[in-house]
Design a protein around this motif. Structure first.
Motif, PDB file in Angstrom:
ATOM      1  N   GLY A 129       0.761  -0.925  -0.014  1.00  0.00           N
ATOM      2  CA  GLY A 129      -0.108   0.016  -0.011  1.00  0.00           C
ATOM      3  C   GLY A 129       0.963   1.006  -0.078  1.00  0.00           C
ATOM      4  O   GLY A 129       0.554   2.279  -0.984  1.00  0.00           O
ATOM      5  N   TYR A 130       1.945   1.401   0.688  1.00  0.00           N
ATOM      6  CA  TYR A 130       2.781   2.296   0.949  1.00  0.00           C
ATOM      7  C   TYR A 130       3.406   2.812  -0.403  1.00  0.00           C
ATOM      8  O   TYR A 130       3.553   3.607  -1.057  1.00  0.00           O
ATOM      9  N   SER A 131       3.941   1.663  -1.205  1.00  0.00           N
ATOM     10  CA  SER A 131       4.857   1.703  -2.240  1.00  0.00           C
ATOM     11  C   SER A 131       4.035   2.408  -3.400  1.00  0.00           C
ATOM     12  O   SER A 131       4.358   3.128  -4.254  1.00  0.00           O
ATOM     13  N   TYR A 132       2.728   1.959  -3.591  1.00  0.00           N
ATOM     14  CA  TYR A 132       2.058   1.968  -4.953  1.00  0.00           C
ATOM     15  C   TYR A 132       0.484   1.932  -4.721  1.00  0.00           C
ATOM     16  O   TYR A 132      -0.175   2.733  -5.267  1.00  0.00           O
ATOM     17  N   GLY A 133      -0.046   0.957  -4.128  1.00  0.00           N
ATOM     18  CA  GLY A 133      -1.507   0.710  -3.986  1.00  0.00           C
ATOM     19  C   GLY A 133      -2.372   1.644  -3.837  1.00  0.00           C
ATOM     20  O   GLY A 133      -3.229   2.038  -4.123  1.00  0.00           O
ATOM     21  N   ALA A 134      -1.994   2.263  -2.484  1.00  0.00           N
ATOM     22  CA  ALA A 134      -2.904   3.376  -1.711  1.00  0.00           C
ATOM     23  C   ALA A 134      -3.026   4.473  -2.676  1.00  0.00           C
ATOM     24  O   ALA A 134      -1.856   5.000  -3.181  1.00  0.00           O
ATOM     25  N   LYS A 135      -4.002   5.146  -2.823  1.00  0.00           N
ATOM     26  CA  LYS A 135      -4.149   6.337  -3.347  1.00  0.00           C
ATOM     27  C   LYS A 135      -3.155   7.690  -2.613  1.00  0.00           C
ATOM     28  O   LYS A 135      -2.723   8.367  -3.155  1.00  0.00           O
ATOM     29  N   ASN A 136      -3.389   7.450  -1.336  1.00  0.00           N
ATOM     30  CA  ASN A 136      -2.708   8.530  -0.601  1.00  0.00           C
ATOM     31  C   ASN A 136      -2.189   7.712   0.672  1.00  0.00           C
ATOM     32  O   ASN A 136      -2.933   6.518   1.146  1.00  0.00           O
ATOM     33  N   VAL A 137      -0.963   8.251   1.138  1.00  0.00           N
ATOM     34  CA  VAL A 137      -0.345   7.362   2.266  1.00  0.00           C
ATOM     35  C   VAL A 137      -0.211   8.582   3.301  1.00  0.00           C
ATOM     36  O   VAL A 137       0.482   9.783   3.018  1.00  0.00           O
ATOM     37  N   ILE A 138      -0.433   8.418   4.457  1.00  0.00           N
ATOM     38  CA  ILE A 138      -0.031   9.185   5.624  1.00  0.00           C
ATOM     39  C   ILE A 138       0.758   8.553   6.818  1.00  0.00           C
ATOM     40  O   ILE A 138       0.473   7.622   7.303  1.00  0.00           O
ATOM     41  N   PHE A 139       1.896   8.952   6.844  1.00  0.00           N
ATOM     42  CA  PHE A 139       2.934   8.439   7.891  1.00  0.00           C
ATOM     43  C   PHE A 139       2.647   9.297   9.398  1.00  0.00           C
ATOM     44  O   PHE A 139       3.112  10.596   9.124  1.00  0.00           O
ATOM     45  N   VAL A 140       2.470   8.679  10.200  1.00  0.00           N
ATOM     46  CA  VAL A 140       2.687   9.674  11.618  1.00  0.00           C
ATOM     47  C   VAL A 140       3.893   8.911  12.319  1.00  0.00           C
ATOM     48  O   VAL A 140       4.088   7.891  12.647  1.00  0.00           O
ATOM     49  N   VAL A 141       4.912   9.943  12.512  1.00  0.00           N
ATOM     50  CA  VAL A 141       6.080   9.635  12.896  1.00  0.00           C
ATOM     51  C   VAL A 141       6.889  10.344  14.166  1.00  0.00           C
ATOM     52  O   VAL A 141       6.801  11.634  14.463  1.00  0.00           O
ATOM     53  N   GLY A 142       7.130   9.651  15.228  1.00  0.00           N
ATOM     54  CA  GLY A 142       7.566  10.114  16.403  1.00  0.00           C
ATOM     55  C   GLY A 142       9.142  10.867  16.091  1.00  0.00           C
ATOM     56  O   GLY A 142       9.570  10.306  15.385  1.00  0.00           O
ATOM     57  N   ILE A 143       9.313  12.093  16.939  1.00  0.00           N
ATOM     58  CA  ILE A 143      10.490  12.676  16.611  1.00  0.00           C
ATOM     59  C   ILE A 143      11.810  11.737  16.922  1.00  0.00           C
ATOM     60  O   ILE A 143      12.596  12.077  16.120  1.00  0.00           O
ATOM     61  N   ASN A 144      11.467  10.871  17.693  1.00  0.00           N
ATOM     62  CA  ASN A 144      12.756   9.910  18.018  1.00  0.00           C
ATOM     63  C   ASN A 144      13.110   8.887  16.839  1.00  0.00           C
ATOM     64  O   ASN A 144      14.060   8.506  16.984  1.00  0.00           O
ATOM     65  N   LYS A 145      12.262   8.927  15.900  1.00  0.00           N
ATOM     66  CA  LYS A 145      12.577   8.018  14.745  1.00  0.00           C
ATOM     67  C   LYS A 145      13.320   8.809  13.465  1.00  0.00           C
ATOM     68  O   LYS A 145      13.638   8.134  12.560  1.00  0.00           O
TER      69      LYS A 145
END
Length: 204
Positions: A129-145
């Motif tokens: 899904g992330y690479s192609y399948g999903a129309k939109n991708v939203i990542f929620v990322v903690g600052i520690n990453k």
């Protein structure tokens, strides 16, 4: 939450702001918010009513406390159906379908200040899904990453994230949780991917 030392928080915030600038150059939208409540508000502000949504990470749902919002009826949320299915073949089919939703929400193993996103996954279901399948991708990322370089991002994924996953999944070795690795270096459909960096240390 932040560690006690304010200088540590400022260090990570500087890395995050550098990452947002570099993400933009790679066709990826990046934004910084101070806390998880702001992240949730921003997240749902960009998802229209009626959109189909998938979140494969149950820990993310719990840490952000978004289950009620996902299941409010405003959206077509596939996650509950996927996670409650016990038949392996039916679950496999549901997971395949879930990769082509309007919005796939997830997290990352690491994000470099140079703009690369690294994600490890045992099965690769999320990565499709992330690479192609999903129309939109939203990542929620903690600052520690957020880490300085791509090499640091790969190292974090393999030497920090993988062992934690191994413990949670009761896997025999840390590397057995790494079935597939995705490195996102740019997005040709500009704006398809949004990265929300949260100014807190999060498990997700």
């Amino acid at each position: 939450m932040y560690p006690g030392d304010e200088s540590i928080r400022q260090y990570y915030k500087r890395l995050a702001l550098l990452a947002i600038r570099e993400l933009s150059e790679r066709g990826i939208r990046g934004t910084y918010v101070e806390n998880r409540n702001d992240a949730v508000e921003f997240l749902f502000s960009i998802i229209p009513d009626g959109a189909s949504i998938m979140v494969n990470d149950l820990e993310m749902v719990e840490e952000l406390n978004i289950s009620k919002m996902l299941e409010s009826g405003k959206y077509s949320y596939l996650g509950k159906k996927v996670h409650s299915e016990n038949d392996p073949e039916r679950k496999y089919d549901l997971l395949r379908t879930s990769t082509i939703v309007d919005y796939y929400i997830g997290s990352v193993s690491a994000l470099s200040a140079t703009g690369e996103i690294v994600i490890i996954d045992e099965s690769g279901a999320e990565l499709a899904g992330y690479s192609y399948g999903a129309k939109n991708v939203i990542f929620v990322v903690g600052i520690n990453k957020v880490v300085p370089t791509l090499d640091d991002a790969i190292k974090r994924a393999r030497t920090y994230v993988a062992p934690i996953k191994a413990i949670k999944l009761r896997a025999p070795t840390p590397t057995s949780t790494i079935g597939k690795t995705l490195i996102i270096e740019r997005e040709i459909r500009k704006g398809r991917i949004t990265v929300i960096i949260v100014g807190e240390f999060l498990d997700i």
